[in-house]
Design a protein around this motif. Structure first.
Motif, PDB file in Angstrom:
ATOM      1  N   SER A  11       0.827  -1.208   0.000  1.00 48.89           N
ATOM      2  CA  SER A  11       0.000   0.000   0.000  1.00 48.89           C
ATOM      3  C   SER A  11       0.858   1.252   0.000  1.00 48.89           C
ATOM      4  CB  SER A  11      -0.892   0.014   1.239  1.00 48.89           C
ATOM      5  OG  SER A  11      -1.620   1.229   1.287  1.00 48.89           O
ATOM      6  N   GLU A  12       0.385   2.292  -0.698  1.00 50.28           N
ATOM      7  CA  GLU A  12       1.137   3.552  -0.687  1.00 50.28           C
ATOM      8  C   GLU A  12       0.744   4.430   0.495  1.00 50.28           C
ATOM      9  OE1 GLU A  12      -0.096   4.702  -4.554  1.00 50.28           O
ATOM     10  OE2 GLU A  12      -1.748   5.927  -3.812  1.00 50.28           O
ATOM     11  N   ILE A  13      -0.311   4.056   1.191  1.00 51.26           N
ATOM     12  CA  ILE A  13      -0.667   4.773   2.420  1.00 51.26           C
ATOM     13  C   ILE A  13      -0.500   3.796   3.585  1.00 51.26           C
ATOM     14  CG2 ILE A  13      -2.345   6.315   1.295  1.00 51.26           C
ATOM     15  CD1 ILE A  13      -4.569   4.428   2.550  1.00 51.26           C
ATOM     16  N   PRO A  14      -0.290   4.309   4.793  1.00 56.44           N
ATOM     17  CA  PRO A  14      -0.258   3.386   5.932  1.00 56.44           C
ATOM     18  C   PRO A  14      -1.606   2.651   6.001  1.00 56.44           C
ATOM     19  CG  PRO A  14       0.411   5.615   6.590  1.00 56.44           C
ATOM     20  CD  PRO A  14      -0.106   5.715   5.185  1.00 56.44           C
ATOM     21  N   VAL A  15      -1.557   1.396   6.348  1.00 53.75           N
ATOM     22  CA  VAL A  15      -2.793   0.613   6.352  1.00 53.75           C
ATOM     23  C   VAL A  15      -3.793   1.198   7.340  1.00 53.75           C
ATOM     24  CG1 VAL A  15      -3.773  -1.651   6.906  1.00 53.75           C
ATOM     25  CG2 VAL A  15      -1.671  -1.484   5.603  1.00 53.75           C
ATOM     26  N   LEU A  16      -5.011   1.346   6.869  1.00 53.76           N
ATOM     27  CA  LEU A  16      -6.088   1.824   7.732  1.00 53.76           C
ATOM     28  C   LEU A  16      -6.912   0.623   8.162  1.00 53.76           C
ATOM     29  CD1 LEU A  16      -7.193   4.916   5.627  1.00 53.76           C
ATOM     30  CD2 LEU A  16      -6.081   4.972   7.863  1.00 53.76           C
ATOM     31  N   THR A  17      -7.436   0.712   9.353  1.00 58.92           N
ATOM     32  CA  THR A  17      -8.251  -0.392   9.854  1.00 58.92           C
ATOM     33  C   THR A  17      -9.581   0.145  10.322  1.00 58.92           C
ATOM     34  OG1 THR A  17      -6.300  -1.585  10.552  1.00 58.92           O
ATOM     35  CG2 THR A  17      -8.365  -2.252  11.560  1.00 58.92           C
ATOM     36  N   THR A  18     -10.623  -0.570  10.021  1.00 66.37           N
ATOM     37  CA  THR A  18     -11.933  -0.186  10.519  1.00 66.37           C
ATOM     38  C   THR A  18     -12.640  -1.444  11.000  1.00 66.37           C
ATOM     39  OG1 THR A  18     -13.959   1.013  10.025  1.00 66.37           O
ATOM     40  CG2 THR A  18     -13.055  -0.289   8.252  1.00 66.37           C
ATOM     41  N   THR A  69     -21.231  -9.355  15.937  1.00 71.55           N
ATOM     42  CA  THR A  69     -19.856  -9.246  16.388  1.00 71.55           C
ATOM     43  C   THR A  69     -19.139  -8.353  15.385  1.00 71.55           C
ATOM     44  OG1 THR A  69     -17.896 -10.500  17.003  1.00 71.55           O
ATOM     45  CG2 THR A  69     -19.207 -11.382  15.211  1.00 71.55           C
ATOM     46  N   THR A  70     -17.889  -8.111  15.626  1.00 70.72           N
ATOM     47  CA  THR A  70     -17.190  -7.259  14.667  1.00 70.72           C
ATOM     48  C   THR A  70     -15.926  -7.944  14.193  1.00 70.72           C
ATOM     49  OG1 THR A  70     -15.842  -6.143  16.317  1.00 70.72           O
ATOM     50  CG2 THR A  70     -17.955  -5.130  15.794  1.00 70.72           C
ATOM     51  N   VAL A  71     -15.464  -7.497  13.077  1.00 72.99           N
ATOM     52  CA  VAL A  71     -14.255  -8.049  12.511  1.00 72.99           C
ATOM     53  C   VAL A  71     -13.451  -6.859  11.976  1.00 72.99           C
ATOM     54  CG1 VAL A  71     -15.319  -8.464  10.250  1.00 72.99           C
ATOM     55  CG2 VAL A  71     -13.486  -9.932  11.019  1.00 72.99           C
ATOM     56  N   ALA A  72     -12.161  -6.937  12.083  1.00 73.58           N
ATOM     57  CA  ALA A  72     -11.333  -5.823  11.605  1.00 73.58           C
ATOM     58  C   ALA A  72     -11.137  -5.925  10.101  1.00 73.58           C
ATOM     59  CB  ALA A  72      -9.981  -5.834  12.305  1.00 73.58           C
ATOM     60  N   LEU A  73     -11.240  -4.792   9.467  1.00 76.03           N
ATOM     61  CA  LEU A  73     -11.051  -4.731   8.026  1.00 76.03           C
ATOM     62  C   LEU A  73      -9.883  -3.785   7.775  1.00 76.03           C
ATOM     63  CD1 LEU A  73     -12.383  -5.260   5.236  1.00 76.03           C
ATOM     64  CD2 LEU A  73     -13.603  -3.135   5.586  1.00 76.03           C
ATOM     65  N   ASP A  74      -8.854  -4.292   7.122  1.00 75.88           N
ATOM     66  CA  ASP A  74      -7.698  -3.437   6.804  1.00 75.88           C
ATOM     67  C   ASP A  74      -7.821  -2.979   5.371  1.00 75.88           C
ATOM     68  OD1 ASP A  74      -6.222  -4.298   9.060  1.00 75.88           O
ATOM     69  OD2 ASP A  74      -5.503  -6.036   7.928  1.00 75.88           O
ATOM     70  N   PHE A  75      -7.354  -1.791   5.113  1.00 74.39           N
ATOM     71  CA  PHE A  75      -7.252  -1.471   3.692  1.00 74.39           C
ATOM     72  C   PHE A  75      -6.105  -0.531   3.405  1.00 74.39           C
ATOM     73  CE2 PHE A  75      -9.318   2.654   3.694  1.00 74.39           C
ATOM     74  CZ  PHE A  75     -10.046   2.590   4.868  1.00 74.39           C
ATOM     75  N   GLY A  76      -5.683  -0.641   2.169  1.00 78.00           N
ATOM     76  CA  GLY A  76      -4.621   0.210   1.662  1.00 78.00           C
ATOM     77  C   GLY A  76      -4.954   0.516   0.215  1.00 78.00           C
ATOM     78  N   CYS A  77      -4.167   1.360  -0.430  1.00 75.37           N
ATOM     79  CA  CYS A  77      -4.448   1.620  -1.830  1.00 75.37           C
ATOM     80  C   CYS A  77      -3.182   1.867  -2.623  1.00 75.37           C
ATOM     81  CB  CYS A  77      -5.449   2.751  -1.999  1.00 75.37           C
ATOM     82  SG  CYS A  77      -4.811   4.329  -1.531  1.00 75.37           S
ATOM     83  N   ILE A  78      -3.330   1.707  -3.913  1.00 73.46           N
ATOM     84  CA  ILE A  78      -2.237   1.920  -4.861  1.00 73.46           C
ATOM     85  C   ILE A  78      -2.814   2.752  -5.999  1.00 73.46           C
ATOM     86  CG2 ILE A  78      -0.620   0.803  -6.461  1.00 73.46           C
ATOM     87  CD1 ILE A  78      -1.046  -1.807  -4.768  1.00 73.46           C
TER      88      ILE A  78
END
Ligand code: GTP
Ligand code: MG
Lengths: 194, 147
Positions: free
Chosen positions: A39-46, A69-78
């Protein structure tokens, strides 16, 4: 009158087209590591809420109970070019829930299922979902310390994926290796549409 | 609203390592299981024009504050205000959730509200289904350039 945007991207009339690849796999298989390597940005998590439909009929009645319940979702982008932006979404996924697979995979170019060869069954929910919805996907065996617990044909047999689904090995800590795994996914995407 | 019965959740093949199969019938979207549906959404929208919010607000969908939203900023309540302030720069729904520490589902609903009131617009280029191959090829070229 239509609402006008407050700003437009400088110098461009067209907004970028977001495309995405979903990276799925069980807990601790290297999803966050893989996304952050490329990823070109630091990974974001929600946090994403999921509704689990309990498999067992509970004691109070015949209706399966639902829990949230909840689950963590990471994302990044290019940024691919001025017009296309690739998002990578990483999720542990789970079987037995409604909301998130659909929300994540609708419109996706493809999926990468990361598995740890010592715990292959963690990869089943994603493999099942991707097969069911026809999303092009590739299985990537993360080689923890370069060690493969089974040969790839055994992995294929254990996951029961058909011969046309590529199974590759990779190292989630290596950018080039993550890139190649994503390229393998895109070759599948291309094979489907062309 | 999809009216087709949801496909069942049976694995397509045996998963020999699973003790018992874990399946419970869970609805999968008719669209997602439709082989005709493309990887790149064929129906794209500009300026938030008439489409049901649910089918257009994907996690990667970009939204942008409007002049109306900008003007209304001082009158908005906390989350709405934060979102409108953040989206002065185009942001994906998932970015809104992460930056404002909101659950993804909550962010999605709030963004949908703001689109409905005209304070945000969905910013999506028009892309035809025929362009999918080119788009995938561009992503491939872009990734190959990464060292
Ligand atoms: N040796 C080795 N360690 C790895 C590799 N990939 C990831 N790890 C380590 O394994 C651990 C888990 O990796 P993560 O990337 O956090 O895994 P994850 O899939 O995001 O995990 P969850 O979010 O907890 O489900 C971390 O400590 C990583 O540093 C690898 O290829 N080799
Ligand atoms: Mg993680």
């Amino acid at each position: 009158m239509d609402s006008k945007p407050f700003v437009d991207a400088p110098g461009t009339g067209r907004p970028p087209l977001p495309v995405k690849i979903v990276i799925a796999g069980g807990f601790g298989v290297g999803k966050t590591t893989a996304v952050s390597q490329i990823s070109e940005i630091p990974v974001l998590t929600t946090e994403a809420p999921i509704t689990e439909i309990a498999a067992d009929i509970d004691r109070t009645g015949q209706v399966p109970s639902k829990t949230t319940t909840t689950v963590a979702l990471d994302f990044g982008c290019i940024t691919i070019d001025e017009e296309v932006k690739l998002y990578l979404f990483g999720t542990p996924g789970q079987d037995r829930f409604g909301f998130m697979w659909r929300d994540l995979t609708e419109g996706a170019l493809g999926g990468l299922v990361i598995v740890d060869s010592r715990r292959l069954d963690d990869g089943y929910p994603a493999v099942d979902y991707f097969e069911k919805t026809g999303l092009p996907f590739v299985v990537a065996v993360n080689l923890f310390d370069g060690f493969l617990s089974h040969n790839l044909e055994d992995v294929r047999w254990a996951l029961a994926v058909s011969d046309d689904i590529p199974i590759v090995t990779f190292d989630a800590r290596d950018r080039g290796s993550v890139r190649d795994a994503l390229l393998a996914v895109l070759q599948r995407s291309l094979a489907r549409v062309s | 609203m999809p009216t087709d019965p949801p496909p069942s959740w049976e694995p397509l093949g045996p998963r020999p390592y699973v003790a018992g199969h874990r399946g419970v019938d869970v609805p999968t979207p008719a669209a997602a299981s439709d082989p005709q549906v493309s990887g790149v959404r064929p129906y794209l929208i500009t300026g938030g024009r008439a489409r049901p919010i649910d089918s257009t607000l994907h996690v990667e969908t970009q939204v942008l504050t409007t002049w109306d939203g900008r003007a209304a900023l001082d009158t908005l309540t906390y989350e709405h205000r934060d979102i409108v302030a953040l989206c002065v720069r185009p942001s994906a729904v998932a970015e809104v959730a992460a930056h404002l520490r909101l659950h993804l589902g909550v962010a999605r609903v709030l963004v949908a509200d703001l689109v409905a009131t005209g304070y945000l617009v969905i910013r999506q280029p028009e892309v035809g289904a025929h362009q999918q191959v080119q788009i995938i090829e561009r992503v491939i070229r872009g990734l190959k350039a990464i060292r």
